[in-house]
Scaffold this motif. Structure first.
Motif, mmCIF file in Angstrom:
data_model
loop_
_atom_site.group_PDB
_atom_site.id
_atom_site.type_symbol
_atom_site.label_atom_id
_atom_site.label_comp_id
_atom_site.label_asym_id
_atom_site.label_seq_id
_atom_site.Cartn_x
_atom_site.Cartn_y
_atom_site.Cartn_z
ATOM 1 N N THR A 576 -7.230 -5.539 -1.608
ATOM 2 C CA THR A 576 -6.065 -5.942 -0.614
ATOM 3 C C THR A 576 -4.877 -5.364 -1.934
ATOM 4 O OG1 THR A 576 -5.866 -8.259 -1.722
ATOM 5 C CG2 THR A 576 -6.893 -7.756 0.444
ATOM 6 N N GLU A 578 -3.975 -7.214 -4.350
ATOM 7 C CA GLU A 578 -3.214 -8.648 -4.798
ATOM 8 C C GLU A 578 -3.552 -9.167 -6.253
ATOM 9 O OE1 GLU A 578 -3.361 -11.770 -0.889
ATOM 10 O OE2 GLU A 578 -5.159 -10.515 -1.216
ATOM 11 N N ARG A 580 -3.058 -12.184 -8.779
ATOM 12 C CA ARG A 580 -2.581 -13.510 -9.031
ATOM 13 C C ARG A 580 -2.911 -14.129 -10.459
ATOM 14 N NH1 ARG A 580 -0.329 -12.796 -4.846
ATOM 15 N NH2 ARG A 580 -0.927 -13.480 -2.931
ATOM 16 N N HIS A 616 6.535 -8.736 -9.546
ATOM 17 C CA HIS A 616 7.403 -8.923 -8.406
ATOM 18 C C HIS A 616 8.658 -8.230 -8.337
ATOM 19 C CE1 HIS A 616 4.597 -11.934 -7.281
ATOM 20 N NE2 HIS A 616 4.932 -12.792 -8.199
ATOM 21 N N GLU A 618 12.128 -6.185 -8.799
ATOM 22 C CA GLU A 618 12.295 -4.710 -8.324
ATOM 23 C C GLU A 618 13.517 -4.737 -7.459
ATOM 24 O OE1 GLU A 618 9.881 -0.674 -7.236
ATOM 25 O OE2 GLU A 618 9.173 -2.632 -6.429
ATOM 26 N N ARG A 696 2.286 -4.163 -8.109
ATOM 27 C CA ARG A 696 2.497 -4.152 -6.638
ATOM 28 C C ARG A 696 1.006 -3.900 -6.017
ATOM 29 N NH1 ARG A 696 6.974 -0.618 -6.060
ATOM 30 N NH2 ARG A 696 5.522 0.792 -5.069
ATOM 31 N N PRO A 697 0.872 -4.514 -4.917
ATOM 32 C CA PRO A 697 -0.507 -4.325 -4.111
ATOM 33 C C PRO A 697 -0.702 -2.856 -3.814
ATOM 34 C CG PRO A 697 0.641 -6.215 -3.248
ATOM 35 C CD PRO A 697 1.578 -5.550 -4.077
ATOM 36 N N ASP A 698 0.258 -2.023 -3.454
ATOM 37 C CA ASP A 698 -0.128 -0.581 -3.290
ATOM 38 C C ASP A 698 -0.357 0.009 -4.517
ATOM 39 O OD1 ASP A 698 3.012 -1.339 -3.898
ATOM 40 O OD2 ASP A 698 3.055 0.880 -3.596
ATOM 41 N N LEU A 701 -3.952 -0.948 -5.312
ATOM 42 C CA LEU A 701 -4.748 -0.332 -4.209
ATOM 43 C C LEU A 701 -4.969 1.380 -4.427
ATOM 44 C CD1 LEU A 701 -3.629 -1.708 -1.049
ATOM 45 C CD2 LEU A 701 -6.021 -1.616 -1.731
ATOM 46 N N ARG A 702 -3.976 1.780 -4.936
ATOM 47 C CA ARG A 702 -4.067 3.314 -5.309
ATOM 48 C C ARG A 702 -4.818 3.518 -6.776
ATOM 49 N NH1 ARG A 702 1.919 3.675 -3.742
ATOM 50 N NH2 ARG A 702 1.826 4.529 -1.610
ATOM 51 N N ARG B 146 8.572 1.431 2.057
ATOM 52 C CA ARG B 146 7.180 1.132 1.479
ATOM 53 C C ARG B 146 6.397 0.131 2.505
ATOM 54 N NH1 ARG B 146 8.539 -0.757 -3.041
ATOM 55 N NH2 ARG B 146 7.906 -3.042 -2.637
ATOM 56 N N VAL B 231 -1.699 -10.274 3.555
ATOM 57 C CA VAL B 231 -1.454 -9.856 2.094
ATOM 58 C C VAL B 231 -0.001 -9.364 1.993
ATOM 59 C CG1 VAL B 231 -1.898 -7.882 0.630
ATOM 60 C CG2 VAL B 231 -3.757 -8.537 2.286
ATOM 61 N N ARG B 232 0.553 -10.304 0.774
ATOM 62 C CA ARG B 232 2.010 -10.129 0.531
ATOM 63 C C ARG B 232 2.147 -9.685 -0.747
ATOM 64 N NH1 ARG B 232 3.059 -16.322 2.624
ATOM 65 N NH2 ARG B 232 0.808 -16.841 2.488
ATOM 66 N N GLU B 233 3.330 -9.543 -1.210
ATOM 67 C CA GLU B 233 3.820 -9.033 -2.529
ATOM 68 C C GLU B 233 3.911 -10.431 -3.504
ATOM 69 O OE1 GLU B 233 6.906 -6.113 -2.582
ATOM 70 O OE2 GLU B 233 5.375 -4.737 -1.673
ATOM 71 N N ILE B 241 2.624 -7.367 4.038
ATOM 72 C CA ILE B 241 2.790 -6.114 3.851
ATOM 73 C C ILE B 241 1.690 -5.613 4.886
ATOM 74 C CG2 ILE B 241 3.659 -5.764 1.909
ATOM 75 C CD1 ILE B 241 0.929 -5.427 0.336
ATOM 76 N N TYR B 308 -0.452 3.619 1.605
ATOM 77 C CA TYR B 308 -1.580 2.517 1.206
ATOM 78 C C TYR B 308 -1.977 1.678 2.225
ATOM 79 C CZ TYR B 308 2.055 -0.840 1.257
ATOM 80 O OH TYR B 308 3.105 -1.746 1.805
ATOM 81 N N THR B 311 -5.491 2.091 3.937
ATOM 82 C CA THR B 311 -6.586 1.566 3.096
ATOM 83 C C THR B 311 -6.476 0.034 3.316
ATOM 84 O OG1 THR B 311 -6.065 3.269 1.463
ATOM 85 C CG2 THR B 311 -7.570 1.870 0.666
ATOM 86 N N LEU B 312 -5.198 -0.603 2.983
ATOM 87 C CA LEU B 312 -5.367 -2.031 3.041
ATOM 88 C C LEU B 312 -5.780 -2.576 4.335
ATOM 89 C CD1 LEU B 312 -4.180 -4.604 1.976
ATOM 90 C CD2 LEU B 312 -2.096 -4.155 2.809
ATOM 91 N N ASN B 315 -9.797 -1.985 4.448
ATOM 92 C CA ASN B 315 -10.325 -3.151 3.635
ATOM 93 C C ASN B 315 -10.185 -4.360 4.213
ATOM 94 O OD1 ASN B 315 -10.832 -1.029 1.832
ATOM 95 N ND2 ASN B 315 -9.254 -1.707 0.574
#
Lengths: 710, 330
Positions: A576, A578, A580, A616, A618, A696-698, A701-702, B146, B231-233, B241, B308, B311-312, B315
């Motif tokens: 995901t 994420e 933490r 976080h 940005e 970030r999550p993206d 993931l990448r 995004r 899922v969040r930032e 997100i 993304y 994919t997210l 998953n």
């Protein structure tokens, strides 16, 4: 004036023991009033109108319809504003031209102040300000920041170095070369910028939320061509500042409107306005090259850091400075570069330079440790310099290795398996990381006034600022020890420009510099009291000025810094994205700690901000409009309570017997290295390097593969 | 600030009458979104009609074994209701994943469904937005997107619906009941949000002047084993997100029934019917879950910076269904 050292502090011992804030009761009961909430008779309210275009000229300001709206008193803009002087040297250099409110029709960025609407109530002012039609002749703008882009240049004095890079690189068995970026970040203190100005007799009185009442008073005097004594600024309580609260346009606008209207005027910024009017941390694009022997001994340290500024004022985020005192290398080159764009002027923000610089360099060190197969702490210890790597000067004190050792012991570093991507807790991959921290220790001249009152108490007056850190309490402790009395007998008066010149709360030098002035005055006062005789009803007053002493210390050339080590454990779900943080530990060597209670808070606050920076924070800029998208605290994320786990901060002894104060600064260092420690922990958890903040999550993931996109 | 009127309605006909008499009147539930938008100038109602006193704050069992949730039930009360927790656990989880305790105490079920997108262009009057000002353009397509939509969007708008609650409601075939001056009506949640097309400002199928009165959940035995993952930032106080509600009924290793809905990927809570179709009757394996997710996401159209999410979501689907399958096997 006598020179007094700190030798007397042991008698009462207030310094070094935990004290709750002397103004704590007032704050929690609401009795403490902030700049935007102090009542005034006949108060008018100003509302700033900001440009909506990124570059061009104001064609027209349609003031008439707005003047007809209920309660509206005036609309100040470039067509009618009184003259404001800009040709002067301020305390930190020439002024940012934005302070010369409404002097011309040029617009250099989205969010440039173009008018101030003043009305009887705040609501009327806001409604009228939002109704004000401003037309522009727009010009093409350019807000695209990237590494090495056109216009990037190296101002004089922003590069430092020694040694032959090419030769040292060729001689390096191991080389790390990587690029790192950090985004535009904002201070956003909880209390918005606000000021109330009014004329009292022949004096301009301003209640303002700022970091230095004397600095703001001096600057307002220069802007409005007034005698220095004709401006008084008070800043009793401040709800956070972090570098954003120097002289800002709200105070200039309030003073201007109060002058025009002959009545008190208050101007308070909205959260959105703060995103363009109070400075920010520039985005950075950094390239680090490290060359080393197989055992990790550095031959090359090459750090190039790019940042942006506005087209009207050059402010540099000096990220590459971070490595100058930290590690030695045969070839040691650091350079900061800057490009002017059609954006607001950035400014000092907690650990300016060191915060983003430490992310890049301390991440690169971790990559080098991986390549060399050397423990990250061992690598750093191996590269500890004996003297300043570039200056050759001795360190006044440098207890960084103790920070590593104490941190490693408490964090459980010895048990760490260096291999990445092998620890799992359910869906979470776990990892740990560390980083080093350093920040310069600076001193600046200040004055203090200490009065022995006839009733046996003492009154201290100093134009210091308590921006929420606990400075008022710390200075009370310092004064108590210097006067050899209990803190209860000290009346600490701060944040009033009429108390005399004093450094602002910034650069981690406030408490040190103010304490120096207080100790000096207190020492002389004790000598006067020791002569005997009753204290007269008006008391006995001594004034100090540390200008000469600060200058004398500067003659003793040394490398003066605080140091620290940061540790973090993270959990990452690569499915995901994420991340933490599970725990953080910071160990600091920062001179004498005045108040362990508030000092710990300040360290933890800095580390929490480092967590925010890592994961976080940005600010996103829309290339088409040149302005922000989501410029509020719903869109600009920082760590919520749920993101902040177990954070511990502590310190090791850091004595400097030759220093007249012994107190260093702790305002900045808590954030330094924190983001790198987290990024390094993310690598340890996942095996993938995260070189771009926030993580970030993206991005996770990448890095984990599969997710497309830039 | 612009002055506005405020009235408190005490019954549904009264509220309808006031709302019908003034086209610039807006219904006020908890105000957790509307008031924010008023501060930003996005909403400028002449009159607020406060619905908090309406007798729509109850959750009742329906004769067929479902639940009827009143429109002014608070998010907190919905999440805490014992029958919701027992029979539709993903709904409780979804509600609790949203906002903060304070906001959930105020926010209503009807208001949650009608909340507006948090797209940064929509909430900023200085920028174009087809949803706010039809025909002005959508800068998100080439700008900051995004967190924008990958499913069901158009060149005119790529904003996502922010609700967590709605995702679980979509998975469980909720039906929205409303009242108009001409009488009551109802619309399945699946048809409640209109396709984006070239009319992103037209968001719902509610007739003009209608008032949501309830949301009805039909009986759904499969929902008893359900889960919501967001899922969040950051760990709290952020919109998703990507999120998913899933329910699974596995018998002898075969998927007997399944529900799947996505959040933060489209202008509405996205019911993943294609994935459900692929799954039913097939094996409850991670491979099958992945194939089903791929089938649903085949329609995804990513922009340069939100790919993304494909994919997210894949998953998430695999992880959620795998967890549920394991739980079912225990």
């Amino acid at each position: 004036m006598t020179t007094t050292t700190t030798g007397s502090s042991a008698l009462t011992g207030a310094v070094g023991t935990a004290h709750t804030r002397v103004e704590g009761l007032a704050k929690v009961t609401g009795a403490a009033r902030y700049a935007g909430e102090i009542p005034f008779a006949e108060l008018a309210h100003g509302w700033l109108v900001l440009s909506t275009v990124a570059r061009g000229r104001i064609r027209s300001v349609a003031a008439d319809p707005v003047l007809a709206m209920p309660g509206v008193l005036t609309v100040l803009h470039h067509g009618n504003a009184p003259r404001v002087e800009g040709d002067y040297m301020g305390p930190l250099g020439p002024p940012d031209p934005v302070l010369q409110l409404f002097q011309h029709d040029r617009v250099p960025y989205v969010g440039w102040p173009v008018a101030l609407v003043v009305a009887e109530t705040s609501e009327q002012a806001r409604e009228a300000a939002e109704a004000l039609t401003v037309e522009y002749d727009t010009e093409p703008h350019d807000v695209a920041f990237s590494a090495g882009r056109s216009g990037m240049h190296t101002p004089e004095g922003s590069a430092a170095g020694k040694g032959d890079l090419a030769a040292a690189l060729a001689a390096s068995a191991v080389v790390v070369e990587a690029e790192y970026t950090t985004p535009e970040e904002h201070h956003s203190p909880m209390e918005p910028h606000g000021a109330t100005a009014h004329w009292d007799g022949g004096r301009l009185e301003v209640i303002d939320s700022n970091q230095g009442s004397r600095f703001v008073a001096d600057e307002l005097a220069k802007l409005f061509s007034l005698d220095a004594d004709a401006v008084r600024v008070r800043s009793e309580h401040i709800g956070g500042a972090f570098g954003s609260k120097g002289t800002r346009v709200h105070a200039v606008g309030a003073a201007m409107a109060a002058t025009v209207l002959h009545r008190p005027v208050r101007v308070v910024m909205t959260r959105r306005q703060m995103f363009t009017l109070t400075g920010y941390r520039s985005p950075t694009a950094q390239r680090v090259r490290l060359g080393a022997d197989p055992d990790g001994r550095l031959r090359v340290l090459d750090h190039q850091a790019d940042c942006q500024t506005s087209t009207v004022y050059e402010f540099m985020e000096r990220s590459a400075d971070f490595g100058r005192p930290l590690y030695d290398a045969d070839a040691h080159h650091t350079v900061n570069r800057v490009v002017p764009l059609d954006v607001p002027t950035p400014t000092y923000m907690r650990a300016p330079g060191e915060a983003p610089g430490s992310f890049a360099l301390e991440s690169a060190l971790d990559e080098l440790a991986e390549k060399c197969g050397v423990d990250p702490i061992a690598l750093r210890v191996r590269n500890e310099p004996v003297v300043g790597p570039l200056s050759g000067l001795p360190f006044s004190s440098r207890n960084l290795v103790a920070c590593y050792e104490e941190g490693a012991r408490r964090f459980g570093w010895a048990d760490r398996d260096p291999r990445p991507g092998i620890r799992r807790d359910g869906r979470w991959l776990l990892g740990t990381g560390m980083a080093a921290a350093t920040f310069p220790m600076l001193s600046a001249p200040s004055t203090a006034v200490v009065t022995a009152e006839a009733d046996g108490t003492f009154t201290v007056r100093i134009a210091a600022s308590d921006v929420g850190t606990g400075a008022r309490t710390a200075l009370t402790q310092v004064a108590a020890d210097a006067l050899e009395v209990s803190p209860e007998r000290i009346r600490m008066r701060i944040a009033d420009s009429s108390f005399g010149p004093a450094i602002l709360a910034g650069g981690s030098m406030g408490t040190r510099s103010w304490a120096w002035a207080i100790i000096t005055a207190a020492g002389e006062l004790r000598e006067r009291l020791a002569l005997g005789g009753a204290v007269p009803p008006e008391g006995i007053t001594v004034r100090s000025d540390t200008s000469a002493a600060v200058g004398a210390l500067a003659q003793t050339q040394k490398e003066r810094y605080t140091f620290g080590s940061q540790f973090a454990e993270v959990a990452v779900d690569v499915s995901t994205g994420e991340v933490r943080v599970r725990r953080m530990l910071g160990i600091f060597a920062a001179g004498r700690i005045v108040n362990p209670l508030t000092a710990r808070s300040q360290f933890i606050g800095g580390m929490t901000w480092g967590l925010s920076m890592a994961l976080h924070e940005e600010a996103t800029r829309d290339q088409a409009s040149g302005g922000h998208v989501g410029a509020d605290l719903a869109g600009y994320h920082f760590a919520a309570n749920a993101d902040v786990p177990h954070i511990e901060a502590d310190w090791v002894d850091d004595p400097d017997p030759d220093d007249p104060v012994g107190i260093k600064g702790i305002g900045e260092i808590g954030i330094v290295g924190a983001a790198a420690a987290i990024a390094n922990a993310v690598w340890h958890a996942t095996g993938a390097r995260q070189r771009h903040l926030p993580i970030r999550p993206d991005r996770v993931l990448r890095a984990a593969g599969g997710a497309p996109g830039a | 600030m612009r002055e506005f009127g405020y009235q408190r309605a005490h019954d549904v006909p009264g509220a309808l009458a006031v709302l019908g008499a003034d086209p610039e009147a807006r219904a006020l539930g908890g105000g957790t979104n509307l008031v924010d938008l008023m501060k930003a100038g996005v909403e400028r109602p002449a009159l607020l009609v406060d619905l908090r006193d309406l007798p729509l704050d109850r959750i009742e069992a329906t004769d067929d074994g479902g639940l009827r949730i009143g429109a002014t039930v608070s998010n907190s009360d919905l999440a805490a209701h014992p029958e919701v927790r027992r029979r539709y656990p993903a709904l409780t989880q979804a509600v609790l994943a949203g906002a903060s305790g304070q906001l959930r105490n105020m926010a209503t079920v009807g208001g949650n469904l009608l909340q507006r997108t948090r797209c940064g262009y929509f909430t900023d009057l200085s920028k174009p937005c087809n949803k706010r000002t039809p025909g002005s353009g959508c800068p998100a397509v080439e700008g900051e997107h995004r967190n924008h939509a990958i499913l069901g969007a158009s060149a005119h708008c790529v904003a996502v619906h922010p609700s967590d609650m709605g995702v679980a409601l979509a998975a469980f075939d909720a039906v929205v009941s409303y009242e108009t001056a001409d009488g009551p009506g109802e619309v399945p949640l699946a048809e409640f949000y209109l396709p984006v097309g070239d009319t992103p400002h037209q968001e719902t199928a509610l007739p003009p002047g209608a008032l949501i009165t309830a949301v009805t959940l039909p009986p759904a035995p499969v929902a008893a084993l359900s889960r919501y993952r967001k899922v969040r930032e950051r760990a709290s106080y952020a919109f998703a997100i990507g999120s998913a509600a899933a329910a699974l009924d596995v018998r002898d290793g075969v998927v007997h029934d399944v529900r799947l809905a996505f959040g933060a990927v489209a202008s509405r809570p996205w019911r993943a019917r294609e994935a459900e179709r692929v799954l039913i009757g097939g094996p409850a394996s991670a491979e099958a879950f992945g194939t089903a997710a791929d089938a649903e996401l085949a329609a995804a159209q990513a922009l340069p910076d939100n790919g993304y999410k494909v994919t997210l979501m894949r998953n998430l689907v695999v992880a959620l269904l795998t967890e549920l399958a394991e739980e079912a096997g225990r």
